[in-house]
Scaffold this motif. Structure first.
Motif, PDB file in Angstrom:
ATOM      1  N   VAL A 195       1.071  -1.312  -0.073  1.00  0.00           N
ATOM      2  CA  VAL A 195      -0.173   0.007  -0.102  1.00  0.00           C
ATOM      3  C   VAL A 195       0.841   1.106  -0.013  1.00  0.00           C
ATOM      4  N   ALA A 196       0.432   2.325  -0.794  1.00  0.00           N
ATOM      5  CA  ALA A 196       1.284   3.509  -0.752  1.00  0.00           C
ATOM      6  C   ALA A 196       0.285   4.477   0.017  1.00  0.00           C
TER       7      ALA A 196
ATOM      8  N   VAL B 195      -7.451  18.980  10.389  1.00  0.00           N
ATOM      9  CA  VAL B 195      -7.908  17.989   9.488  1.00  0.00           C
ATOM     10  C   VAL B 195      -7.063  16.811   9.217  1.00  0.00           C
ATOM     11  N   ASP B 196      -7.502  15.584   9.464  1.00  0.00           N
ATOM     12  CA  ASP B 196      -6.692  14.266   9.127  1.00  0.00           C
ATOM     13  C   ASP B 196      -6.848  14.257   7.655  1.00  0.00           C
ATOM     14  N   THR B 197      -5.845  14.302   6.743  1.00  0.00           N
ATOM     15  CA  THR B 197      -5.670  14.281   5.339  1.00  0.00           C
ATOM     16  C   THR B 197      -4.854  12.991   4.990  1.00  0.00           C
ATOM     17  N   ALA B 198      -5.005  11.931   5.758  1.00  0.00           N
ATOM     18  CA  ALA B 198      -4.104  10.809   5.410  1.00  0.00           C
ATOM     19  C   ALA B 198      -4.722  10.258   4.275  1.00  0.00           C
ATOM     20  N   VAL B 199      -3.966   9.298   3.262  1.00  0.00           N
ATOM     21  CA  VAL B 199      -4.567   8.699   2.458  1.00  0.00           C
ATOM     22  C   VAL B 199      -3.609   7.519   1.904  1.00  0.00           C
ATOM     23  N   ALA B 200      -4.429   6.445   1.627  1.00  0.00           N
ATOM     24  CA  ALA B 200      -3.400   5.071   1.477  1.00  0.00           C
ATOM     25  C   ALA B 200      -4.187   4.420   0.264  1.00  0.00           C
TER      26      ALA B 200
ATOM     27  N   LEU C  74      -7.890  -0.406   6.586  1.00  0.00           N
ATOM     28  CA  LEU C  74      -6.453   0.319   6.135  1.00  0.00           C
ATOM     29  C   LEU C  74      -6.058   1.176   7.493  1.00  0.00           C
ATOM     30  N   THR C  75      -4.988   0.496   8.211  1.00  0.00           N
ATOM     31  CA  THR C  75      -4.647   1.297   9.601  1.00  0.00           C
ATOM     32  C   THR C  75      -4.142   2.628   9.517  1.00  0.00           C
ATOM     33  N   PRO C  76      -3.714   2.904   8.336  1.00  0.00           N
ATOM     34  CA  PRO C  76      -3.194   4.461   8.462  1.00  0.00           C
ATOM     35  C   PRO C  76      -4.534   5.448   8.406  1.00  0.00           C
ATOM     36  N   LEU C  77      -5.710   4.874   7.832  1.00  0.00           N
ATOM     37  CA  LEU C  77      -6.992   5.573   7.733  1.00  0.00           C
ATOM     38  C   LEU C  77      -7.894   5.416   8.967  1.00  0.00           C
ATOM     39  N   VAL C  78      -7.443   4.447   9.672  1.00  0.00           N
ATOM     40  CA  VAL C  78      -8.457   4.086  10.784  1.00  0.00           C
ATOM     41  C   VAL C  78      -7.807   4.150  12.023  1.00  0.00           C
ATOM     42  N   SER C  79      -8.253   4.921  13.257  1.00  0.00           N
ATOM     43  CA  SER C  79      -7.391   4.925  14.272  1.00  0.00           C
ATOM     44  C   SER C  79      -7.951   3.862  15.313  1.00  0.00           C
ATOM     45  N   ALA C  80      -9.129   3.290  15.229  1.00  0.00           N
ATOM     46  CA  ALA C  80      -9.400   2.093  16.015  1.00  0.00           C
ATOM     47  C   ALA C  80      -9.952   1.142  15.367  1.00  0.00           C
ATOM     48  N   THR C  81     -10.057  -0.012  15.655  1.00  0.00           N
ATOM     49  CA  THR C  81     -10.969  -1.122  15.013  1.00  0.00           C
ATOM     50  C   THR C  81     -11.946  -1.854  16.174  1.00  0.00           C
TER      51      THR C  81
END
Length: 936
Positions: free
Chosen positions: A238-239, A256-261, A282-289
């Motif tokens: 994943v990029a 604002v969280d602007t992370a993208v994967a 996609l863990t870079p986009l989700v803080s908790a599961t």
């Protein structure tokens, strides 16, 4: 952004020019709204062999040239499929799209098409499109082929009891940057191995796209951006870009969280299946599961598919706890195959544009919509073409099939032996090269080449076989790339040179007529009629006659060697069986059976009150003995019998005969009987006599008149036919013309004098020739018979066939038969196309005048014949002609040279078989009477 269908790319710097453009022609441009993506499709028919570019138009009405870097930064992509169709995709948040309240988006582009790489002399077209897209998810991520894009709602949510504090990792990391930042400024902090802070202007100069809309903030980056990190999530590469974008004022700070994967690849292939995997979380986009899946849907070409369509196309979509797996059968609907050549080997790939949309909810975002556009091309799969030899040696023709190919392959040349020909040239030469398409879209090519073609190698391989070898090299081309490749083939056919004997026959009202043609090994067999050898006295009994190539017999239907199949009151169906057995081994070489019905009186009723009946031994009762047949009264036996027949003659008042009345008839009935265990025979016989009948007889007399012999005049007719083979038993009908024949195929002609019963008359062919048109005086012309003989200047000389008496031929002197090899006219070494007509000049003579060389079949000049007698000169003036045709040559360039002749003859017959008036020379003379027999 410029592209050429010659598969070259021109990269241009960003610049703006004023737009002067026209409306695109119909069918050139297609637009479509595909969710948050706008699509413009250019049809290949307008682009093949040309350069083109697509440039967006800014708010000032100027076109902006796009380089690949600027296209990724601004949210554009351009691709050209294998067929030459161009697809231009734009995000609704792209740089030059006009946004109305984050609900409606309008894009205008300039399309330039030019024959030159520098885009000079180009045609310009303006295309606009408007797409609605609403409502937006809280966060939306788009993974395109050349960029990643994330947009987040930037409104401040209300504080409620359900508010959950996010993990402080990234937020705490930017406190220092936020505190040090100037007021009223947007900044981006990238969280990688080293934290990096940039202003918006700095980020844009580094190739990022950052913008805000009335309700959202957007970040866009190319896959090769400096801050991109590669991670492996659930085995999928994943990029990832982890970034926070914030806005600071003196009295507030908005982050604002602007992370993208985006997955960069995880596609595996088998020969039959494509498998594509995307991480579900996609863990870079989700803080908790865990996350809550709201919707998972696959699509093709930017269009989402409902479950029914997915099942119908045999796609599979599996949502697991860690991975979402998409499976697409190779060759499924929505994709297409393409031909390639790798290391001189033909093969194919399969291309399909897959899409995955995953919408989920987590503890931070109410809704995240995650869209991945994933063009998939399968690896090169070698598919070498196969050569199939469908040759039937009896046809004397190679029949070769090459296949199979995709529709983008075309056959351009064929090398046969040492000669290279285009497909049209090959067909003109007489080869038959054809393309055949199949329902699944594939194609194959067939090629037919005669064994006798000069490019075919031939050599004897045993005393009775000959081997023919055809060497072929196919030259094929892949379009539109114009990639040539070749495929060699060698086809071998072994032919037995033994031609077996053949048997033909027919019947008239009393006899079977049989003709046996020997074959090429001569007469190395013994003929049997039924079970009896055809020899000795049987030869004279059956009117046996023969020559060097054939023999003929005529067998009466009631011969002892004939089998009775069925009897009726008025006819008998008989069968003649002819068997040829090897002269040494007595092995059967060939068999022939001919069955016919013959009119026969089986019952005779006499006015003196007697009856006669003929009973025969039929095949179905093999044990029948005619001498043991009786009438109803066993004492009444045959008055004559042999091994196959029995004749009864008896009075109507004897032998158990019964009488009955039916209207005005008195009917006498009896039966011929034979019965032994396992077999029975019963033949009913009856005679009808009219009870009341009156007949009137009138007669007259006159004196005998004096007989006076006077000369008379009448008509004779000549017909010219074309036989199917050398047996001259079956002829082409008028509806069969024009005939189609291969080069050097034999043509069997027969000329017959009709209706004459005079055996003293002899029919003679003086000259025969061929023309290229129906007019027999037309040029060019070619002689086939000259002064009653074959034309000596011809390589393939005319062959004369003898004529013998049989059921159809009563007087052989009234017939002439000859054989000509099929040819084509040529002019300046080029074969002329069209039909060929044959004509003959016909004269008659007195067969008793032995000194006449025409009558005794000698070759003499016309001058000597004309000078012999006044009768002969009159015949020359009364000479007439017959014609046959047209015959169409299967295309060939091997043709005879043209010969011009001076001729005074005029057209009599055109096409088909035609009769004309005939005039006889010598002792008998007939008045010339013109009949319009050939004008139809």
């Amino acid at each position: 952004m410029a592209r050429c269908l010659r598969f070259g790319i021109t990269l241009l710097l960003a610049l703006a020019t004023t737009v002067w453009a026209q409306v695109p022609p119909k069918g050139f441009v297609t637009t479509e709204c595909q969710g948050s993506v706008m699509m413009i499709l250019l049809d290949r028919s307008f682009l093949v062999g040309k350069y083109f570019r697509i440039d967006p138009i800014n708010k000032q009405g100027q076109s902006v040239s796009l380089s690949p870097k600027l296209a990724a930064q601004c949210g554009y992509s351009l691709s050209v499929d294998f067929w030459g169709n161009a697809k231009f995709l734009a995000s609704v948040l792209s740089c030059f799209a006009q946004n109305t309240n984050d609900e409606t988006y309008k894009l205008a582009v300039r399309i330039g098409v030019s024959p030159n790489s520098d885009m000079s002399s180009s045609s310009s077209y303006m295309q606009t499109m408007t797409c609605p897209y609403f409502p937006w998810a809280t966060r939306e991520i788009l993974c395109e082929r050349n960029y990643m894009e994330v947009s987040v709602r930037r409104g401040v949510p209300p504080i409620g009891s359900s508010f959950v504090q996010d993990q402080p990792e990234d937020w705490s990391n930017i406190k220092i940057e936020a505190a040090a930042a100037d007021s009223a400024v947007w900044q981006v902090v990238f969280h990688g191995s080293e934290k990096k802070s940039m202003t918006v202007a700095q980020a844009i100069s580094n190739g990022y796209g950052i913008s805000t809309t009335p309700t959202r903030i957007m970040l866009r980056a190319a896959y090769n951006a400096t801050e991109v990190q590669l991670q492996e999530i659930q085995t999928v590469p994943v990029a990832v870009i982890r970034s926070t974008t914030f806005y600071k004022k003196r009295w507030m700070l908005m982050m604002v969280d602007t992370a993208v994967a985006c997955p960069i690849y995880d596609t595996s292939f088998t020969e039959d299946m494509i498998t594509w995997k995307v991480p579900r979380v996609l863990t870079p986009l989700v803080s908790a599961t865990p996350i809550k899946d709201l919707n998972v849907q696959m699509g093709i070409d930017g269009q989402k598919l409902n479950p029914e369509t997915v099942e119908e196309r045999e796609y599979k979509l599996d949502v697991g706890p860690n991975l979402i797996t998409v499976q697409i059968p190779v060759g499924a609907d929505g994709g297409y195959y393409k031909s390639h050549v790798l290391n001189k080997t033909y093969g194919t790939t399969f291309f399909i544009e897959a899409m995955l949309e995953h919408t989920w909810q987590d503890e931070v975002y109410d809704e995240t919509k995650y869209t991945v556009l994933h063009p998939i091309t399968t690896p090169f799969l070698p598919r070498p073409p196969h050569v199939t030899n469908d040759t039937v040696t009896e046809d004397q023709l190679f029949n070769v099939t090459l296949g199979t190919f995709l529709p983008d392959v075309e056959l351009v040349e064929i090398k046969v032996g040492q000669e290279t020909l285009t497909v049209p040239e090959a067909n003109l030469k007489g080869y038959n090269a054809q393309e055949h398409s199949f329902p699944n879209g594939s194609k194959a090519y067939t090629l037919q080449v005669p064994f006798e073609d000069p490019n075919v190698q031939s050599e004897p391989t045993s005393p009775v076989t000959r081997t023919f070898t055809l060497t072929i090299t196919y030259v094929l081309n892949i379009v539109p790339e114009d990639i040539h490749f070749t495929h060699p083939a060698e086809v071998i056919a072994t032919v037995k040179t033994i031609i077996p004997p053949t048997v033909t026959g027919y019947c008239d009202i009393a006899q079977f007529y049989i003709q046996v043609t020997y074959g090429n090994l001569g007469r190395n067999w013994i003929p049997f009629v039924g079970s009896t050898e055809l020899a000795g006295g049987l030869l004279a009994q059956y009117n046996y006659s023969d020559n060097a190539t054939n023999f003929w017999i005529a067998v009466p239907y009631n011969s002892l060697d004939v089998t009775y199949e069925v009897i009726h009151s008025s006819d008998i169906r008989s069968r003649l069986d002819l068997t040829l057995k090897d002269i040494e081994t007595m092995v059967v070489v060939t068999t022939f059976s001919l069955s016919c019905s013959f009119p026969t009186k089986m019952i005779e009723c006499f006015s003196n009150g007697t009856m006669a009946a003929l009973a025969v031994k039929v095949e179905s009762v093999p044990s029948l003995l005619p001498n043991l047949l009786t009438l109803r009264d066993p004492r009444c036996r045959p008055v004559y019998f042999d091994a196959f027949n029995a004749v009864f003659y008896f009075s109507v008042n004897s032998c158990g005969t019964t009488r009955r009345f039916d209207n005005n008839f008195m009917i006498y009935e009896n039966e011929v009987l034979f019965s032994i265990p396992g077999n029975s025979y019963q033949f009913a016989i009856a005679c009808h006599f009219q009870i009341n009948d009156t007949k009137v007889v009138q007669f007259m007399y006159q004196d005998n008149i004096q007989h006076v012999i006077q000369p008379g005049f009448g008509d004779l007719e000549v017909v010219m036919r074309l036989s199917l083979d050398s047996s001259y038993s079956i002829f082409y009908e008028s509806q069969d013309y024009p005939l189609v024949k291969y080069l050097r195929t034999p043509l069997y002609f027969e000329v017959e004098l009709m209706y004459s019963q005079d055996p003293q008359v002899d029919l003679v062919l003086e000259n025969c020739w061929a023309t290229y048109s129906a007019d027999r005086n037309s040029l060019p012309q070619w002689d086939v018979i000259v002064e009653s003989c074959e034309y000596t200047a011809d390589t393939y000389k005319t062959l004369f066939h003898p004529v013998s008496s049989n059921g159809r031929v009563k007087f052989p002197s009234h017939f002439k038969r000859f054989e000509v090899k099929m040819f084509s006219f040529a002019e300046d070494q080029d074969a002329l196309k069209g039909e060929i007509y044959f004509h003959c000049g016909v004269v008659m003579c007195d067969a008793n005048q032995i000194s006449d060389s025409l009558c005794n079949k000698q070759c003499v000049s016309a001058k000597r014949r004309i000078g012999r007698s006044a009768e002969w000169r009159d015949a020359e003036k009364a000479k007439t002609f017959v014609s046959s045709g047209p015959v169409d040559l299967v295309r060939s360039v091997n043709a005879r040279r043209v010969r011009h002749r001076n001729s005074y003859w005029s057209l009599v017959a055109v096409g088909g078989v035609c009769s004309v008036v005939l005039f006889v020379s010598g002792i008998v003379a007939f008045k010339k009477m013109q009949k319009d027999l050939c004008s139809k």
